[in-house]
Scaffold this active site. Structure first.
Site, mmCIF file in Angstrom:
data_model
loop_
_atom_site.group_PDB
_atom_site.id
_atom_site.type_symbol
_atom_site.label_atom_id
_atom_site.label_comp_id
_atom_site.label_asym_id
_atom_site.label_seq_id
_atom_site.Cartn_x
_atom_site.Cartn_y
_atom_site.Cartn_z
ATOM 1 N N LYS A 87 0.855 -1.194 0.000
ATOM 2 C CA LYS A 87 0.000 0.000 0.000
ATOM 3 C C LYS A 87 0.893 1.247 0.000
ATOM 4 C CE LYS A 87 -4.297 1.186 2.323
ATOM 5 N NZ LYS A 87 -4.935 1.131 3.638
HETATM 6 C C1 E4P Z 1 -8.194 1.582 3.979
HETATM 7 O O1 E4P Z 1 -7.522 1.184 3.077
HETATM 8 C C2 E4P Z 1 -8.108 2.952 4.514
HETATM 9 O O2 E4P Z 1 -6.858 3.191 5.093
HETATM 10 C C3 E4P Z 1 -9.214 3.136 5.525
HETATM 11 O O3 E4P Z 1 -10.424 2.684 4.955
HETATM 12 C C4 E4P Z 1 -9.345 4.549 6.035
HETATM 13 O O4 E4P Z 1 -10.487 4.615 6.841
HETATM 14 P P1 E4P Z 1 -10.810 5.838 7.822
HETATM 15 O O5 E4P Z 1 -11.083 7.046 7.000
HETATM 16 O O6 E4P Z 1 -12.024 5.384 8.587
HETATM 17 O O7 E4P Z 1 -9.609 6.024 8.714
#
Ligand code: E4P
Length: 216
Positions: A87
């Site tokens: 990622k």
């Molecule tokens: C996933 O890949 C993201 O990092 C995550 O969904 C972010 O979510 P949040 O906005 O609730 O922190």
């Protein structure tokens, strides 16, 4: 549409996996910190533990922000398991790193995407997934689902292979609307997945059937 769970909590991952509908997992540094995972060895072990639980892609986020370090860190993450997807944040060095990983057969998930322009760049660099943050867009009074619709249109017209991974999901309606808008994957907290089960008429209907079943 595929379902990923958005957590580093092993119990939540197991519970979603037991439902039989789980296709993968996404994590981020905030979710890892929430579980108290500290230090490189523990971080790598935690990703290995998640990969052992779920037969699907597991997104593991790099912590560095320069091209060379992201590549080095991503190589280590990718070596943990074949299902690890590296990622990478949507920044200039991140795009360069995504291209490097694409050229070297390592799949990436471009995170922190808030606009169509960012998503197009990630797709051009060859990201396997692009993660628009629906909830955070809605939090700032923009329209997260509208971005999913726009990306679904652009990716289809342009024939991009990159999959749209709706992230930052806050509730079950976000999942339904993301499916409707053309997201390929939704990554959701356990509560939002379980929220899809709920309807009062189901509960009332089942209670009545069970009551009537006693008269059969
Ligand atoms: C996933 O890949 C993201 O990092 C995550 O969904 C972010 O979510 P949040 O906005 O609730 O922190």
């Amino acid at each position: 549409m595929k379902f990923f769970i958005d957590t580093a909590n092993l119990a939540h991952i197991e519970e979603a996996n037991d439902l039989g509908i789980l296709d993968g997992v996404t994590t981020n540094p905030s979710l890892m910190a929430k579980e108290g995972i500290k230090g490189e060895a523990n971080i790598l072990k935690h990703y290995a533990d998640i990969c052992a639980l779920v037969d699907g892609d597991v997104s593991a986020e790099v912590l560095s922000t320069d091209y060379v370090s992201m590549v080095e860190e991503g190589k280590k993450l990718a070596a943990i398991h074949k299902n690890i997807v590296v990622k990478i944040p949507m920044i200039k060095d991140g795009i360069k790193a995504i291209k490097w990983f694409t050229d070297n057969g390592i799949r990436t998930n471009c995170t922190l995407v808030f606009s169509a322009g960012q998503a197009i760049l990630a797709a051009k660099a060859g990201a396997a997934y692009v993660s628009p943050f629906i909830g955070r867009i809605d939090d700032s009074s923009w329209d997260g689902i509208a971005l999913i619709e726009q990306l679904a249109h652009i990716f289809s017209v342009q024939g991009f292979n990159t999959e749209i991974l709706a992230a930052s999901i806050r509730n079950p309606l976000h999942i339904v609307r993301s499916a409707e808008a053309g997201a390929h994957i939704c990554t959701c907290p356990l509560d939002s997945i379980l929220g899809l089960l709920k309807h009062p008429l189901t509960d009332i209907g089942l209670a009545k059937f069970l009551e009537d079943a006693k008269k059969m």
